[in-house]
Motif scaffolding. Structure first.
Motif, PDB file in Angstrom:
ATOM      1  N   ASP A  45      42.817  30.215  64.606  1.00  0.00           N
ATOM      2  CA  ASP A  45      43.471  30.813  65.771  1.00  0.00           C
ATOM      3  C   ASP A  45      44.899  30.280  65.908  1.00  0.00           C
ATOM      4  N   HIS A  46      45.085  28.991  65.631  1.00  0.00           N
ATOM      5  CA  HIS A  46      46.413  28.384  65.705  1.00  0.00           C
ATOM      6  C   HIS A  46      47.352  28.993  64.652  1.00  0.00           C
ATOM      7  N   LEU A  47      46.828  29.207  63.440  1.00  0.00           N
ATOM      8  CA  LEU A  47      47.656  29.733  62.357  1.00  0.00           C
ATOM      9  C   LEU A  47      47.872  31.239  62.470  1.00  0.00           C
ATOM     10  N   GLY A  48      46.890  31.936  63.021  1.00  0.00           N
ATOM     11  CA  GLY A  48      47.021  33.377  63.172  1.00  0.00           C
ATOM     12  C   GLY A  48      46.433  34.182  62.035  1.00  0.00           C
ATOM     13  N   TYR A  49      45.647  33.557  61.184  1.00  0.00           N
ATOM     14  CA  TYR A  49      44.996  34.275  60.088  1.00  0.00           C
ATOM     15  C   TYR A  49      43.759  33.481  59.657  1.00  0.00           C
ATOM     16  N   PRO A  50      42.758  34.172  59.059  1.00  0.00           N
ATOM     17  CA  PRO A  50      41.523  33.492  58.654  1.00  0.00           C
ATOM     18  C   PRO A  50      41.735  32.652  57.385  1.00  0.00           C
ATOM     19  N   LEU A  51      40.985  31.578  57.309  1.00  0.00           N
ATOM     20  CA  LEU A  51      41.029  30.706  56.132  1.00  0.00           C
ATOM     21  C   LEU A  51      39.778  30.864  55.268  1.00  0.00           C
ATOM     22  N   PHE A  52      38.699  31.327  55.885  1.00  0.00           N
ATOM     23  CA  PHE A  52      37.432  31.482  55.171  1.00  0.00           C
ATOM     24  C   PHE A  52      36.874  32.881  55.395  1.00  0.00           C
ATOM     25  N   LEU A  53      36.190  33.386  54.395  1.00  0.00           N
ATOM     26  CA  LEU A  53      35.383  34.590  54.521  1.00  0.00           C
ATOM     27  C   LEU A  53      33.947  34.137  54.757  1.00  0.00           C
ATOM     28  N   ARG A  54      33.367  34.521  55.921  1.00  0.00           N
ATOM     29  CA  ARG A  54      31.985  34.167  56.221  1.00  0.00           C
ATOM     30  C   ARG A  54      31.082  35.188  55.567  1.00  0.00           C
ATOM     31  N   GLN A  55      30.275  34.746  54.596  1.00  0.00           N
ATOM     32  CA  GLN A  55      29.396  35.641  53.854  1.00  0.00           C
ATOM     33  C   GLN A  55      27.961  35.157  53.984  1.00  0.00           C
ATOM     34  N   ALA A  56      27.055  36.035  53.641  1.00  0.00           N
ATOM     35  CA  ALA A  56      25.634  35.696  53.771  1.00  0.00           C
ATOM     36  C   ALA A  56      25.270  34.500  52.892  1.00  0.00           C
ATOM     37  N   ARG A  57      25.890  34.389  51.733  1.00  0.00           N
ATOM     38  CA  ARG A  57      25.569  33.307  50.807  1.00  0.00           C
ATOM     39  C   ARG A  57      26.436  32.068  51.017  1.00  0.00           C
ATOM     40  N   GLY A  58      27.286  32.098  52.002  1.00  0.00           N
ATOM     41  CA  GLY A  58      28.125  30.934  52.252  1.00  0.00           C
ATOM     42  C   GLY A  58      29.555  31.327  52.552  1.00  0.00           C
ATOM     43  N   LEU A  59      30.457  30.410  52.299  1.00  0.00           N
ATOM     44  CA  LEU A  59      31.870  30.604  52.593  1.00  0.00           C
ATOM     45  C   LEU A  59      32.673  30.744  51.313  1.00  0.00           C
ATOM     46  N   SER A  60      33.782  31.445  51.440  1.00  0.00           N
ATOM     47  CA  SER A  60      34.785  31.483  50.360  1.00  0.00           C
ATOM     48  C   SER A  60      36.160  31.512  51.016  1.00  0.00           C
ATOM     49  N   LEU A  61      37.143  31.002  50.309  1.00  0.00           N
ATOM     50  CA  LEU A  61      38.485  30.925  50.854  1.00  0.00           C
ATOM     51  C   LEU A  61      39.180  32.281  50.797  1.00  0.00           C
ATOM     52  N   THR A  62      39.884  32.600  51.866  1.00  0.00           N
ATOM     53  CA  THR A  62      40.755  33.772  51.832  1.00  0.00           C
ATOM     54  C   THR A  62      41.982  33.444  50.983  1.00  0.00           C
ATOM     55  N   ARG A  63      42.853  34.424  50.770  1.00  0.00           N
ATOM     56  CA  ARG A  63      44.082  34.167  50.023  1.00  0.00           C
ATOM     57  C   ARG A  63      44.926  33.105  50.727  1.00  0.00           C
ATOM     58  N   GLU A  64      44.969  33.214  52.076  1.00  0.00           N
ATOM     59  CA  GLU A  64      45.724  32.208  52.836  1.00  0.00           C
ATOM     60  C   GLU A  64      45.074  30.828  52.713  1.00  0.00           C
ATOM     61  N   GLY A  65      43.750  30.793  52.738  1.00  0.00           N
ATOM     62  CA  GLY A  65      43.047  29.519  52.583  1.00  0.00           C
ATOM     63  C   GLY A  65      43.315  28.895  51.230  1.00  0.00           C
ATOM     64  N   GLN A  66      43.363  29.749  50.173  1.00  0.00           N
ATOM     65  CA  GLN A  66      43.666  29.245  48.833  1.00  0.00           C
ATOM     66  C   GLN A  66      45.089  28.684  48.756  1.00  0.00           C
ATOM     67  N   ASP A  67      46.014  29.314  49.490  1.00  0.00           N
ATOM     68  CA  ASP A  67      47.386  28.801  49.530  1.00  0.00           C
ATOM     69  C   ASP A  67      47.472  27.486  50.303  1.00  0.00           C
ATOM     70  N   TRP A  68      46.660  27.386  51.359  1.00  0.00           N
ATOM     71  CA  TRP A  68      46.701  26.193  52.199  1.00  0.00           C
ATOM     72  C   TRP A  68      46.099  24.976  51.511  1.00  0.00           C
ATOM     73  N   LEU A  69      45.030  25.161  50.732  1.00  0.00           N
ATOM     74  CA  LEU A  69      44.256  24.049  50.207  1.00  0.00           C
ATOM     75  C   LEU A  69      45.109  23.025  49.424  1.00  0.00           C
ATOM     76  N   PRO A  70      45.883  23.415  48.414  1.00  0.00           N
ATOM     77  CA  PRO A  70      46.654  22.399  47.675  1.00  0.00           C
ATOM     78  C   PRO A  70      47.690  21.683  48.540  1.00  0.00           C
ATOM     79  N   ARG A  71      48.211  22.399  49.541  1.00  0.00           N
ATOM     80  CA  ARG A  71      49.190  21.773  50.435  1.00  0.00           C
ATOM     81  C   ARG A  71      48.536  20.696  51.309  1.00  0.00           C
ATOM     82  N   VAL A  72      47.368  21.027  51.829  1.00  0.00           N
ATOM     83  CA  VAL A  72      46.655  20.050  52.658  1.00  0.00           C
ATOM     84  C   VAL A  72      46.185  18.870  51.806  1.00  0.00           C
ATOM     85  N   GLN A  73      45.748  19.142  50.585  1.00  0.00           N
ATOM     86  CA  GLN A  73      45.370  18.049  49.678  1.00  0.00           C
ATOM     87  C   GLN A  73      46.552  17.114  49.435  1.00  0.00           C
TER      88      GLN A  73
END
Length: 296
Positions: A45-73
Motif C-alpha cells: 500500500d505504501h509503494l502503490g503496487y503489489p509485490l507478490f502474486l497470491r496463488q493457490a499453491r503459494g506466492l510468487s514475486l510480481t515484476r516489481e517484487g523481482q526488481d525490489w528484491l536485489p535492492r533490499v538484499q
C-alpha cells in the motif's frame, strides 16, 4: 518527497521473498502469519503496487517484487557489513606514541598480541610528544615530557636518563673510548638538530662539545640508535629505552654516567574512559617498565 518504507516491513519482504510462503516467513521471523501478511500488505500500500502474486499453491514475486528484491538484499547486506566493521573498530584499542619510544614499546606490544590475539591493537606513531584526546580519537597514548595533568589518568613508565652509546666494535676499535677526550676522535650522532641531549650529558660530565667536532644530525632517536649500532659513531641515547639493545649486545655504553633530564614517559588516557581490556593492557605495559628504570 515520499517517505521511505519502514525498515521492519522491508525485512519481512526480504524473508518472505526468499521462501515465498507466509507461514514459513512467520516461523523465520518469530511472528504470526497474520502479522507477516499485514506487513506485506502495508508495504504494498505504501509503494502503490503489489509485490507478490497470491496463488493457490503459494506466492510468487510480481515484476516489481523481482526488481525490489536485489535492492533490499543490498541494503541489508550494507547494514550487516556496517555493524561488523563498526563493531570491529570499537573492539580495537587505538594507541598513539612518539617515535622515540618505539624501541621499547613495539616489542612489548607484539608480546601482548601474542598473549591476547583476541584484542587487536592499532598503534599510530608521531614525532609529537603529546596528545589531545578532545581532537584525537585514541584510547590511550604514550607521552614524553613533564608530568601531564588536565584531568588525564596516567602511569609513569620511566624517567629519561641520557648516556652515550655505540656499537661494541667501535668501543674495541683502533680509537677506543676510555675517557671523555676520546669522543673528539669519533662522529657524534645527534637525535635532534639542537644538540641539546649531547650538551646536557657533557655538561654533567664536566666537558663540552668541540666547536669543530664531527657530527651528524637525525630526525628521530631511533634513526640515531640504528646508525650507532652499525658502528657509524657515538649516539646519545635514553638508557630507559635501549635495554633490549644493550642486553643483546647491539649497543654498549662506553661511560657509566647517566644523566636524568627531569623528563619522563607516561601512559595517559582520559578520565573514566578506560575499558577493562584497555586497563589490562596499560597495567601490563606499566609492569614491564623495569622498576630500576623508574624514578617515582
Amino acid at each position: 518527497m515520499k517517505r521511505l518504507p519502514p525498515l521492519p516491513a522491508l525485512h519481512t519482504f526480504l524473508v518472505t521473498a526468499q521462501c515465498c510462503n507466509f507461514t514459513r516467513a512467520a516461523q523465520l521471523l518469530h511472528i504470526t502469519q497474520g502479522a507477516v501478511s499485514r506487513q506485506i500488505a502495508g508495504l504494498e500500500d505504501h509503494l502503490g503496487y503489489p509485490l507478490f502474486l497470491r496463488q493457490a499453491r503459494g506466492l510468487s514475486l510480481t515484476r516489481e517484487g523481482q526488481d525490489w528484491l536485489p535492492r533490499v538484499q543490498q541494503v541489508f547486506a550494507l547494514i550487516e557489513e556496517g555493524v561488523q566493521q563498526v563493531g570491529a573498530r570499537s573492539a580495537t584499542l587505538q594507541l598513539k606514541a612518539p617515535t622515540c619510544v618505539m624501541r621499547w614499546l613495539l616489542p612489548r606490544l607484539m608480546e601482548w598480541q601474542a598473549l591476547r590475539p583476541d584484542v587487536p591493537v592499532e598503534l599510530t606513531t608521531t614525532v609529537q610528544h603529546g596528545v589531545d584526546f578532545r581532537r584525537e580519537v585514541f584510547d590511550a597514548a604514550v607521552v614524553y615530557g613533564a608530568a601531564p595533568n588536565h584531568g588525564l589518568q596516567k602511569l609513569k613508565l620511566f624517567d629519561e636518563q641520557l648516556t652515550p652509546v655505540c656499537a661494541p666494535q667501535l668501543l674495541a676499535g683502533p680509537l677506543p673510548l676510555q675517557q671523555l677526550a676520546d669522543l673528539e676522535q669519533h662522529m657524534l650522532l645527534h637525535p635532534t638538530r639542537d644538540q641539546h641531549d649531547w650538551n646536557t650529558w657533557l655538561s654533567a660530565a664536566g666537558a663540552s662539545l668541540p666547536r669543530q667536532g664531527k657530527g651528524q644530525h637525525f630526525e628521530t632517536l631511533d634513526m640515531a640508535m640504528s646508525m650507532a649500532s652499525q658502528g657509524t659513531g657515538v649516539a646519545i641515547g635514553d638508557w630507559s629505552l635501549i635495554g633490549d639493545d644493550l642486553s643483546c649486545g647491539r649497543l654498549v655504553t662506553p661511560f657509566p654516567l647517566k644523566v636524568s633530564t627531569g623528563q619522563a614517559y607516561y601512559l595517559v588516557w582520559p578520565q573514566g574512559s578506560a575499558s577493562s581490556t584497555l586497563q589490562e593492557l596499560l597495567n601490563w605495559l606499566w609492569e614491564r617498565a623495569c622498576p630500576a628504570m623508574r624514578c617515582d
